[in-house]
Structure formats: structure tokens, C-alpha cells
Design a protein around this motif. Sequence first.
Motif, PDB file in Angstrom:
ATOM      1  N   ASN A 161      85.933 -36.941 120.398  1.00  0.00           N
ATOM      2  CA  ASN A 161      85.427 -38.151 119.751  1.00  0.00           C
ATOM      3  C   ASN A 161      84.563 -37.827 118.541  1.00  0.00           C
ATOM      4  O   ASN A 161      84.583 -38.552 117.538  1.00  0.00           O
TER       5      ASN A 161
ATOM      6  N   GLU B  80      84.850 -48.469 110.997  1.00  0.00           N
ATOM      7  CA  GLU B  80      84.761 -48.982 112.368  1.00  0.00           C
ATOM      8  C   GLU B  80      85.219 -47.928 113.371  1.00  0.00           C
ATOM      9  O   GLU B  80      84.551 -47.700 114.396  1.00  0.00           O
ATOM     10  N   GLU B  81      86.368 -47.296 113.084  1.00  0.00           N
ATOM     11  CA  GLU B  81      86.862 -46.239 113.982  1.00  0.00           C
ATOM     12  C   GLU B  81      85.860 -45.082 114.069  1.00  0.00           C
ATOM     13  O   GLU B  81      85.668 -44.486 115.135  1.00  0.00           O
TER      14      GLU B  81
ATOM     15  N   VAL C  12      82.953 -46.165 116.360  1.00  0.00           N
ATOM     16  CA  VAL C  12      83.415 -46.164 117.762  1.00  0.00           C
ATOM     17  C   VAL C  12      83.476 -44.739 118.286  1.00  0.00           C
ATOM     18  O   VAL C  12      83.048 -44.460 119.418  1.00  0.00           O
TER      19      VAL C  12
ATOM     20  N   ASP D  44      81.274 -43.437 121.397  1.00  0.00           N
ATOM     21  CA  ASP D  44      81.940 -42.902 122.587  1.00  0.00           C
ATOM     22  C   ASP D  44      81.486 -41.469 122.873  1.00  0.00           C
ATOM     23  O   ASP D  44      81.307 -41.081 124.039  1.00  0.00           O
TER      24      ASP D  44
ATOM     25  N   ILE E 132      79.705 -53.556 117.153  1.00  0.00           N
ATOM     26  CA  ILE E 132      80.255 -52.602 118.133  1.00  0.00           C
ATOM     27  C   ILE E 132      79.292 -52.434 119.299  1.00  0.00           C
ATOM     28  O   ILE E 132      79.686 -52.466 120.477  1.00  0.00           O
TER      29      ILE E 132
ATOM     30  N   LYS F 223      79.701 -53.557 123.252  1.00  0.00           N
ATOM     31  CA  LYS F 223      79.518 -52.582 124.339  1.00  0.00           C
ATOM     32  C   LYS F 223      78.512 -53.118 125.360  1.00  0.00           C
ATOM     33  O   LYS F 223      78.699 -52.983 126.579  1.00  0.00           O
TER      34      LYS F 223
ATOM     35  N   TRP G 175      73.089 -48.447 124.796  1.00  0.00           N
ATOM     36  CA  TRP G 175      73.388 -49.425 123.757  1.00  0.00           C
ATOM     37  C   TRP G 175      72.092 -50.059 123.237  1.00  0.00           C
ATOM     38  O   TRP G 175      71.966 -50.310 122.032  1.00  0.00           O
TER      39      TRP G 175
END
Length: 592
Positions: A153, A167-168, A171, A175, A210, A214, A223
Motif C-alpha cells: 500500500n 484519491e488513490e 487511500v 490503508d 476518505i 472510514k 481515523w
Amino acid sequence: MRCLIILFLIVSSAAFSQSDVLAREYFNNGDFEKALFEYKKLYAESPSNVNYINQIVTTHQELEQYTEAEVFLLKLIERINYPAFKVDLGYNYQLKGDMENARFYYDEALKSIEERPSNVFAVSKSFQNHTLLNETIQAYEKAMVLNPEYNFNLQLAQLNGELGNIEEMFVGYVDFAEANPIALSNVKRFISEFISENGENENNVIFRKILLKKLQQEPQILWNELLSWLFIQQKDYNKAFIQEKAIFMRQPESLDKIEDLAEITISEDELDIAKDILMFIIENAQDTDVLLNAHYNLIQIETRQTPKEDYSAIDKKYQDLFNQYGVSLLTFKLQLGYAHFLAFTNNEPDKATKFLEDTLKLPLNEMQKAEVKLELGDILVLQEKFNNALIYYTQIQRNLKNSTISQEARFKVAKTSYYKGDFKWAESQLNILKASTSQLIANDALDLKLLITDNKYDSDSLQTALKLYAKADLLAFQNKEEEAISLLNKILNEHKTEAIIPQALFKQAQLFEALEQFEQAKANYEAIVENYSDGILVDDALFSIADIYEHILNQPEKAKSYYEQIIFNHADSIYFVDARKRYRALRGDFIN
């Protein structure tokens, strides 16, 4: 015979090493034909050395010998089953403009991961070496599906960042942090490059959404921590406080993070939210030290916000705390705060001195005694009892040699001598402090030394202007800002040709700011910029003007122009990093 063999091996190894260095030197200098010759010799000696293989292929490509590289790689693939070579062959076809064969070999390399997931390490490295980032991502994602124990990740997040897939990227980082909580500080550092102080910035909004998603799907403290951190970056301290309270309600054993947030808000001069946070700590603290520290910080804020006619209320707050917790080692910090309030705010220096003399009767350690004596010395300077103050400062130096507080005491000796007009002795103490282990003290010492050195040999042999400036500095220390401003005016009007003028303008501007007379302060700073552009204070003045435009006058465009001057004309300034950060924030950039 054995010795001869060893000698032969040593000589051979040395020669081999020299050839390696020579090949690299040729390559780095762009002499590719000679480099290729040397690398081929090395490869002949060590045909399984991947580095030499890669360099031969790269050198062929630098020479645009794509066919030679192709032949070399095809023979290599027949001999060695190493899937990264298929990536190299595909890239060679791509350089030739043959995308069909390029894609074929890229797919072959990716298929090798299906046969053996561990092939991902070699394949992904080769893809990334050729800046084939989308293919690198495919390799990592394929391997993670085939082997759930793999966690790429972090790598995926970095690659998506390079590709602009924000955004990816977020994430991936989130992660990765979830699977590796120990790496959270590194994740924050990576993410900080893509967010700004502007909460409405597109990247900030994406990251916040995001985290909120979560939090809704699977509530966990991580978070809340990341949301709190994001809000702190945005200087949205109320929202950060909400997150920290949520964390505390789930983990009530520690108020550390909330204490940290209180310190941040105090340092950022966000006093109303700081008071709310400190009240929360007072209401929830189980540890007396934590509780009293919160009381101390709260009373400092309330002192700043209380008008002079209501100082009796501050005095009562101190007395109530001493009645509740005693005048003992437990309330040592509060005692120092109370003495400072009496002397410097409430104009009761004699009462403050008596109070601190009683504090010295407690069973204090040497450091605590030094802190009390430092405050006593300051109070005596306030009263212009310079010689008595010097006694306390000297005692600290003698009892705690080479400590930070000893260096601070030496600086105060220098400053006191400067107030007295004994510039020679002050300068001798400042020369010692230039090498201080405390950077803050060293910087203050250097500033004062430059002030004295630049002005002690001015055209006036009596050093009149410097003595007036030192007196104005003392008045400022005594919180007599208006008197200090008046005395500085005397310097500006009567010593117009002397070197101390820009320093007097700057000092006066700071005093204007303390009195919230921002237009007058700005006028002084502008005079420095216009008339003393080659002086050492010009970057200080530029930053101060920008700060006034940004935070007081709310004119961001004008602030930007002054930050810009620092960025382009004063790259060596101590304000350069902050100026660039603020400029980019005002411009709307997402990178800090």
C-alpha cells in the motif's frame, strides 16, 4: 604455493574493481562506446551479474543500438529465467517504437507473478526503473491479490502520487497506516506534501472525505487521529479538539494529545479555543501535575485578556490555587508565574521579591533554585537595581556551569551590562555565548553583539545614540512601551545619520505592534525596506509587513507581494521557508 594463489586472487580482484570504476566513469562522462567495451569485459568475467547486464543494455540504448540490445536480451532470457529481463526487453521494443512487442513482454512479466508471486519484487523494480508506473502498480496489485500477506500500500500510494491519482494515493497511505500503526508519523509526513492550510483545497477535501467514510464504516481511533492531525494542519483547532475529545472518551487514560493541542493553540495565539481545551483538561485530569499545568497556562491567558482594573481577579485566582494546593514544590511553576505577574503586570516588584525569597526556603533542587534566582534577577533589572541582579545571575553561572540556564544567566548578565551602558563588558559576555549550545540564546547573543559592535564606534564618541537605544530597550522590558517609543523618536530625530537608525525603526515598530498600532508599525517597516534595503533588517521588515497584511489588515494579495520579495531576493533569510509556505498557501497551492 598457497600464498601465490591468495596473491593472485587479490590482484585479480583489484583489477576487476578498477575495470568497474573505469566503466562507470566512461558511462557517466557519456563515452558510451568505451563504457560498453569495459562492461562487456566485466560481463564475460561475471555473466550472472545483473548490474553489468543492465549497464550493457542501457549503454546499447544510449548508443541507439536497439537491435544489439534485443539480441543480447533474447539470448539472456533463454539462458536465465529472470522475469525482470522481459520488462527490459519490452522497454527496448518501446524505444524502437514497437509497442505491440513491448506490450507482449510487459504482459509476460506480469504473468510471471501469477506463476510465482515473489517475482513481484524484481518485476516491479524493473518497471519502476523504466518509469513504467502504471505497470508497476499492476504488478503490486496482482501480487497482493495472489498473496494477501504482501502489503504494498505504501508503494502504491507513492506511485499514485507521482501519477497525480490523489484519491488513490490517500487511500493507499491510509490503508498502509491501518496495517502499520507504527509508521503513522511517516504517513503523515508523506501526506503533508499534498495538503495545505486551506481547508477548502481540493486535496484536503478528498482526504477528509476518505477519513470520514472510514469512520462511518469502521469506527476506530486511527481515523480520529488522522482527522485531528488534518484539522491542525488547517489551523481548524475547534474541529481538532472535537476529534481529540472523541479519542479521549474511548481511551481516557491519557490527556497527552489534548495537552499537545493546548500548547499548539497557545503558540498560535488562538486563545479562546486554548481556554476551552485547558478547561477540559482541568475537568478531566487525574494527575495533579497535569491539572496544575493546565491551571498555569489558563491563568497566563486570562492575565493577557484581563484589563488592568481587573487584575485583582487574577491575583485571587492565584491565591485560590495556593489555598487549594498549597505553596509547596507541587505548585512551584505557579509560584514563578505569580511572582512574574506581581512584578511585571501588577507593578508590585517588592511583593514579588518577598514571595520568591519565601519560595527559595522550600527544599528546591539546584535547577529550581536557579529558576527562582533568574526571576529575582529579572525583577531587580525591572527596578534598575542592576548590581543586585548581576549577583543572582552570577550565582546561577557558578552553581550550574555549562547548563542551558547558566548560558541564559550569562546572556542576562550581558543584557544587564548593556542596559547600564557598560558595552565593553556586555560584548565580552556575548563573545562567549556565540558558541552557546542553545541556538535561541546564541541567536539572541549574536543580535545584541551586532547591535553593540555596529554602533559603539559611531561618529559620536560618547555613544549617545546607543545609550538612548539601550534605555529604550530597558523601558520596553519594563512594559513602558509609550515611553520607549518616545525615546526612540529622539534617536530618529536627533541622530539621523547614525547606523543605529534602522534598528531604532525596527524596535519602535515592534512596540507599535505590541500596542496594536499596526499602521505606524507598518510605516516603520516600510521605511527600513525603502531606505536600508542593503541592511541586515530588511528581510525582518519584509516578513513583518507581510504578516500585518495577512493577519491584521486581511489583504492577502499585498501580503503575497512581500513574501515574494523574500523568496526571490533573500534566499538566505531565516524567514525564507516560512515566507514560501505562506506564499504558497495564499496562492492556493496544495504543496507546503
